[in-house]
Design a protein around this motif. Structure first.
Motif, PDB file in Angstrom:
ATOM      1  N   ARG A  44     -28.822  34.758  82.556  1.00  0.00           N
ATOM      2  CA  ARG A  44     -30.095  34.036  82.663  1.00  0.00           C
ATOM      3  C   ARG A  44     -30.629  33.787  81.265  1.00  0.00           C
ATOM      4  O   ARG A  44     -31.336  34.607  80.688  1.00  0.00           O
ATOM      5  CB  ARG A  44     -31.079  34.820  83.509  1.00  0.00           C
ATOM      6  CG  ARG A  44     -30.616  34.760  84.937  1.00  0.00           C
ATOM      7  CD  ARG A  44     -31.503  35.492  85.863  1.00  0.00           C
ATOM      8  NE  ARG A  44     -31.043  35.204  87.219  1.00  0.00           N
ATOM      9  CZ  ARG A  44     -30.949  36.114  88.171  1.00  0.00           C
ATOM     10  NH1 ARG A  44     -31.287  37.357  87.948  1.00  0.00           N
ATOM     11  NH2 ARG A  44     -30.523  35.774  89.361  1.00  0.00           N
ATOM     12  N   ILE A  45     -30.241  32.633  80.751  1.00  0.00           N
ATOM     13  CA  ILE A  45     -30.524  32.336  79.356  1.00  0.00           C
ATOM     14  C   ILE A  45     -31.966  31.893  79.176  1.00  0.00           C
ATOM     15  O   ILE A  45     -32.494  31.108  79.972  1.00  0.00           O
ATOM     16  CB  ILE A  45     -29.530  31.268  78.859  1.00  0.00           C
ATOM     17  CG1 ILE A  45     -28.135  31.927  78.755  1.00  0.00           C
ATOM     18  CG2 ILE A  45     -29.957  30.687  77.534  1.00  0.00           C
ATOM     19  CD1 ILE A  45     -27.013  30.984  78.591  1.00  0.00           C
ATOM     20  N   ILE A  47     -34.247  29.668  77.649  1.00  0.00           N
ATOM     21  CA  ILE A  47     -34.090  28.358  77.008  1.00  0.00           C
ATOM     22  C   ILE A  47     -34.983  28.232  75.765  1.00  0.00           C
ATOM     23  O   ILE A  47     -34.535  27.788  74.699  1.00  0.00           O
ATOM     24  CB  ILE A  47     -34.424  27.239  78.025  1.00  0.00           C
ATOM     25  CG1 ILE A  47     -33.436  27.336  79.194  1.00  0.00           C
ATOM     26  CG2 ILE A  47     -34.354  25.882  77.361  1.00  0.00           C
ATOM     27  CD1 ILE A  47     -33.761  26.392  80.331  1.00  0.00           C
ATOM     28  N   ASP A  48     -36.242  28.652  75.899  1.00  0.00           N
ATOM     29  CA  ASP A  48     -37.156  28.500  74.760  1.00  0.00           C
ATOM     30  C   ASP A  48     -36.669  29.281  73.547  1.00  0.00           C
ATOM     31  O   ASP A  48     -36.682  28.784  72.424  1.00  0.00           O
ATOM     32  CB  ASP A  48     -38.556  28.987  75.155  1.00  0.00           C
ATOM     33  CG  ASP A  48     -39.192  28.046  76.161  1.00  0.00           C
ATOM     34  OD1 ASP A  48     -38.921  26.835  76.060  1.00  0.00           O
ATOM     35  OD2 ASP A  48     -39.915  28.518  77.049  1.00  0.00           O
ATOM     36  N   GLN A  51     -33.700  27.547  71.947  1.00  0.00           N
ATOM     37  CA  GLN A  51     -34.049  26.318  71.227  1.00  0.00           C
ATOM     38  C   GLN A  51     -34.735  26.633  69.893  1.00  0.00           C
ATOM     39  O   GLN A  51     -34.494  25.963  68.889  1.00  0.00           O
ATOM     40  CB  GLN A  51     -34.942  25.434  72.112  1.00  0.00           C
ATOM     41  CG  GLN A  51     -34.150  24.854  73.297  1.00  0.00           C
ATOM     42  CD  GLN A  51     -34.955  23.923  74.161  1.00  0.00           C
ATOM     43  OE1 GLN A  51     -36.177  23.856  74.061  1.00  0.00           O
ATOM     44  NE2 GLN A  51     -34.273  23.176  75.031  1.00  0.00           N
ATOM     45  N   LEU A  81     -27.965  24.593  79.765  1.00  0.00           N
ATOM     46  CA  LEU A  81     -29.379  24.939  79.811  1.00  0.00           C
ATOM     47  C   LEU A  81     -30.142  24.548  78.554  1.00  0.00           C
ATOM     48  O   LEU A  81     -31.243  24.004  78.614  1.00  0.00           O
ATOM     49  CB  LEU A  81     -29.532  26.446  80.031  1.00  0.00           C
ATOM     50  CG  LEU A  81     -29.067  26.976  81.391  1.00  0.00           C
ATOM     51  CD1 LEU A  81     -29.055  28.490  81.377  1.00  0.00           C
ATOM     52  CD2 LEU A  81     -29.961  26.463  82.493  1.00  0.00           C
ATOM     53  N   GLU A  84     -31.211  20.382  76.190  1.00  0.00           N
ATOM     54  CA  GLU A  84     -32.002  19.594  77.137  1.00  0.00           C
ATOM     55  C   GLU A  84     -32.218  18.153  76.661  1.00  0.00           C
ATOM     56  O   GLU A  84     -32.289  17.886  75.458  1.00  0.00           O
ATOM     57  CB  GLU A  84     -33.379  20.240  77.310  1.00  0.00           C
ATOM     58  CG  GLU A  84     -33.389  21.402  78.273  1.00  0.00           C
ATOM     59  CD  GLU A  84     -34.794  21.897  78.482  1.00  0.00           C
ATOM     60  OE1 GLU A  84     -35.181  22.091  79.641  1.00  0.00           O
ATOM     61  OE2 GLU A  84     -35.524  22.093  77.487  1.00  0.00           O
TER      62      GLU A  84
END
Lengths: 203, 635
Positions: A44-45, A47-48, A51, A81, A84
């Protein structure tokens, strides 16, 4: 330049090459090593977080063993994921533009197997086309892979230390902008002849 | 009565003042006790000749210490150290005796006298060495274990020595002491084996040992179960004391060393579920008695005689310690001990021991040694014991740092590593334990319900009886060498106390706890818990997920929702903590409730909305680019 190494190995306790390579990487100043399977054991990566990491580095490296001619699953999940629309590509998606990207790979097969005549039919660089194209679409500069072939017997044959030393040279050159990027883009593999792409003081 | 109180007061004040100061100065507790003894005895004269009697009494601390050592040593471990025990220990006693006897002969002693002196001084001080090793955390290093093996062999060797020494009696001394022996009531006053022929004596001895082993194995469990069912702590302590005193008495009756007997009983009980409870009950008695013993050693130093013969006593002490150290050093080399371990054994065991005092007075009674020599040697033994803490300091400050560079790669080989202590083995603790054990982790499980212990023992889970909220029991379970402490008990209040205690005293141990609800979770966190998990959270979430699946929601979407829910909930826990007030029930904390409601409402929002295209936010990662995006690309 700040370097981010995204490391993926699902069975690190059995690794012979990637583990010492990752450990050596972690010891180099100015290089951030992220053990993806340790950070996201349930895939469960965040994302924020990922990035933000990408934005604070100039060079992105996928470091992994070659699994079915591609990356281990978590790196594919990471791409699905993190890259984006609006961040990595598409409208306003320029966060990665201009960064340098490449793979640091260990492959089980012999180098000779990776060609039209060999049982793998394609060269390593050809097999990595999807990743190269992903990097291109995100506006990144894609370099040839840093590769170790016949990795299953590298330990017995005592080839690991030299490989790590090469790796350290590459990272150091990248960090101090002494790697000939133009030449490195066109090679079949990055570590074929390091002297040819390292500028002066790193030779 | 007041005399007794005054004496107790003096001893306690001396200990309470001297020991913490000595420890603070890095001298160790043993030196602290010895100095306390010197101050109240020869220096201030607060205590006098009665110290000798007290010393006999305090020697019982050694007996208790060996019981505890036995408890920590399972029979298999004892068997593994057999070569060190017999080889190293045996050679140490033989060679040291030979060297000191030779020294005695050089000093013009007659050979029986020289041999008796050699035997007496070959022994080292179990009390000082084990206490110091434990205090400095060196007991489970290679050197510590070798030292222990040697000391154990010496304790066993005392038995044949007691038989051998009377044979060395000098005719003229024996004659003059015969009268004393009759009037004083000698060593063998209470003995079942006096005057038995050797073959029958051996039989009686073997019978006594067999009794201890068999009774320990078969009778102790039903007995302790019966006692623990009464739930009276002091009766359990009384039983433990009774056990030790009973065995010591039995051993004395058959002329065996009480220390050896209780050691044996300890080894037999090492596999019992009551092991940690016994250990923590005996521990304070052992500590106090040993402390008293060290004080009496300090107090018993005859400074008048010492100053009169300063050169002789100091010279002999140094010579004896040098000789013992030399033998130990050579043997450490022979047995291939690493340099730090070799030095630890060499410097640590170079003193003479408390059994030396016993054997000296025994020799005096039997006319083996003359009065003057016994007085001198008593001082030599005391001085060498006094110097032991000093030699440990030399070892730590001078020798180990120098060796560290050379042997940095192989750190001390400590065998109790990475253990997990689990408090409570009910439904919760069992699952935790099963997972850990399946991965080969060493766990120590504690519970205070004898019935649960019985049940899980049948399922093959080794559990120790005891109330894990008691600090001494946690200590006995090895909390300081553990990496992780799991609180799996259902008593909320005690769980918090446990966390508080372990967090305060063992900051290196990671604490994981089972929380009842949010309030309890915050209490645990406040107490210093590293990870607290609400006990029904995962199970409830699982049932919620199954319900969604039963309603036909796609299984992977269910998992994503569960994940989003979990993250959202954890965020809430973090936010709400600011408003939590430990003195106010959550149901009365308005601000807390308002914030909780507000946060709860964001969950629905989180699951439904999407920042760009009204996609489910849990699917953010798999959101495709907008339709028509490709047209722009090919332009």
């Amino acid at each position: 330049m700040r370097i981010l190494v995204l490391f993926a190995h699902p069975a690190i306790e059995r690794s012979e090459v990637n583990r010492p390579l990752a450990e050596a990487t972690a010891r180099i100043e100015g290089v951030s090593l992220v053990d993806l399977y340790a950070e996201y054991p349930d895939l469960r990566i965040d994302i924020d977080r990922e990035q933000e990491r990408l934005q604070s580095h100039d060079v992105i490296v996928f470091m992994h063993p070659l699994y079915w001619y591609s990356t281990p699953a978590i790196l594919k999940e990471w791409q699905d994921l993190v890259l984006e629309y609006g961040f990595a590509y598409g409208e306003g998606g320029t966060a990665l533009a201009g960064k340098i990207f490449f793979n640091a790979i260990t492959a089980g097969g012999a180098e000779a197997a990776y060609c039209a005549q060999g049982y793998n039919q394609f060269t390593l660089r050809q097999l990595l086309y999807p990743i190269e194209q992903t990097a291109r679409l995100c506006g990144m500069t894609y370099l040839a892979p840093f590769a170790l072939y016949s990795s299953r017997t590298a330990y017995e044959e005592g080839r690991i230390e030299a490989h790590i030393a090469d790796w350290q040279r590459v990272l150091s050159a990248l960090r101090h902008e002494r790697l000939d990027i133009e030449t490195a883009r066109g090679l079949e593999k990055l570590n074929g002849d390091l002297d040819a792409i390292l500028k002066d003081s790193d030779r | 009565m007041s005399g007794l109180l005054f004496q107790a007061f003096v001893y306690l004040v001396a200990a309470v003042v001297a020991v913490p100061v000595a420890k603070r100065l890095g001298l160790g507790s043993v030196l602290g006790y010895l100095i306390a003894g010197i101050v109240i005895g020869p220096a201030l004269g607060l205590v006098g000749s009665e110290t000798h009697e007290i010393q006999h009494f305090a020697e019982f601390g050694v007996v208790m210490m060996l019981f505890i050592v036995g408890l920590e040593l399972e029979p298999q471990a004892l068997w593994r150290m057999r070569s060190r025990l017999v080889g190293f220990g045996g050679l140490q006693v033989l060679l040291t005796t030979a060297v000191i006897t030779a020294g005695g002969l050089l000093l013009q002693l007659r050979w029986p006298t020289a041999l008796a002196v050699g035997l007496i001084l070959a022994l080292s001080s179990t009390a000082i060495v084990l206490q110091t090793l434990n205090e400095k955390g060196l007991a489970s290093t290679e050197g510590g274990r070798t030292g222990f093996a040697i000391l154990l062999f010496q304790d066993i060797a005392v038995i044949p020595m007691l038989a051998l020494i009377p044979l060395l009696a000098l005719p003229e001394l024996a004659a003059s002491h015969l009268a004393d022996a009759g009037s004083e009531g000698s060593h063998a006053a209470m003995s079942l084996v006096d005057g038995l022929p050797p073959s029958q004596y051996a039989l009686v001895v073997l019978g006594a040992i067999a009794f201890v082993v068999l009774a320990g194995h078969f009778l102790s469990r039903p007995l302790f179960r019966f006692i623990s069912a009464a739930r009276l702590r002091e009766i359990f302590t009384a039983t433990a004391l009774l056990l030790i005193i009973g065995i010591a008495l039995l051993m004395t009756l058959v002329d065996l060393s009480p220390a050896l007997g209780t050691f044996l009983a300890g080894v037999v009980l090492a596999n019992s579920e009551f092991r940690h409870e016994l250990e923590s009950d005996i521990e304070p008695f052992k500590g106090l008695l040993l402390g008293l013993f060290f004080i009496t050693v300090g107090a018993g130093i005859d400074f008048g005689f010492l100053f009169g013969n300063a050169a002789t006593v100091v010279g002999l002490t140094l010579a004896v310690m040098a000789a013992k150290a030399l033998v130990l050093f050579a043997l450490a080399r022979l047995f291939g001990l690493q340099a730090p371990d070799g030095w630890m054994v060499t410097l640590g065991l170079a003193q003479a021991g408390e059994f030396g005092f016993v054997l000296l007075s025994f020799s005096l009674q039997n006319g083996v040694l003359p009065d003057e020599l016994v007085k001198t040697l008593s001082l030599v033994v005391a001085m060498s014991m006094l110097l032991t803490p000093v030699s440990f300091i030399v070892l730590e400050k001078l020798i180990r740092p120098r060796l560290r560079g050379a042997a940095a790669a192989d750190a001390d080989d400590i065998d109790e590593q990475g253990t997990v202590v689990i408090a409570g083995i009910g439904r919760f603790g069992q699952i935790v334990n099963r997972l850990l054990v399946a991965d080969g982790v060493r766990t120590v499980v504690l519970d205070h319900e004898a019935e649960i212990i019985d049940t899980v023992r049948q399922a093959g889970i080794k559990t120790y009886f005891g109330d894990a909220s008691r600090p001494d029991l946690l200590h006995a379970a090895g909390i300081e060498s553990a990496s992780v402490f799991v609180v799996a008990i259902d008593d909320q209040k005690r769980a918090v106390e446990m966390v508080e205690h372990v967090h305060r005293h063992y900051p290196g141990v990671k604490i994981l706890a089972r929380a009842f609800d949010i309030n309890h979770l915050y209490l645990l966190k406040n107490a210093g818990c590293d990870v607290a998990v609400r006990e029904v959270f995962d199970g409830s979430l699982r049932i919620g997920a199954e319900a969604l699946r039963a309603l036909g929601v796609h299984p992977f979407r269910v998992e994503k929702m569960v994940d989003a829910f979990r993250r959202h909930d954890l965020e809430g826990l973090r936010h709400l903590y600011e408003l939590w007030d430990r003195d106010r029930a959550i149901s009365e904390n308005r601000a807390f409730l308002a914030r909780a409601k507000e946060h709860g409402e964001t969950l629905r929002e989180r699951m439904i909305s999407d920042r760009m295209q009204q996609h489910d936010r849990t699917e953010r990662g798999w959101t495709p680019p907008p339709k028509g995006y490709v047209d722009a690309l090919s332009e």
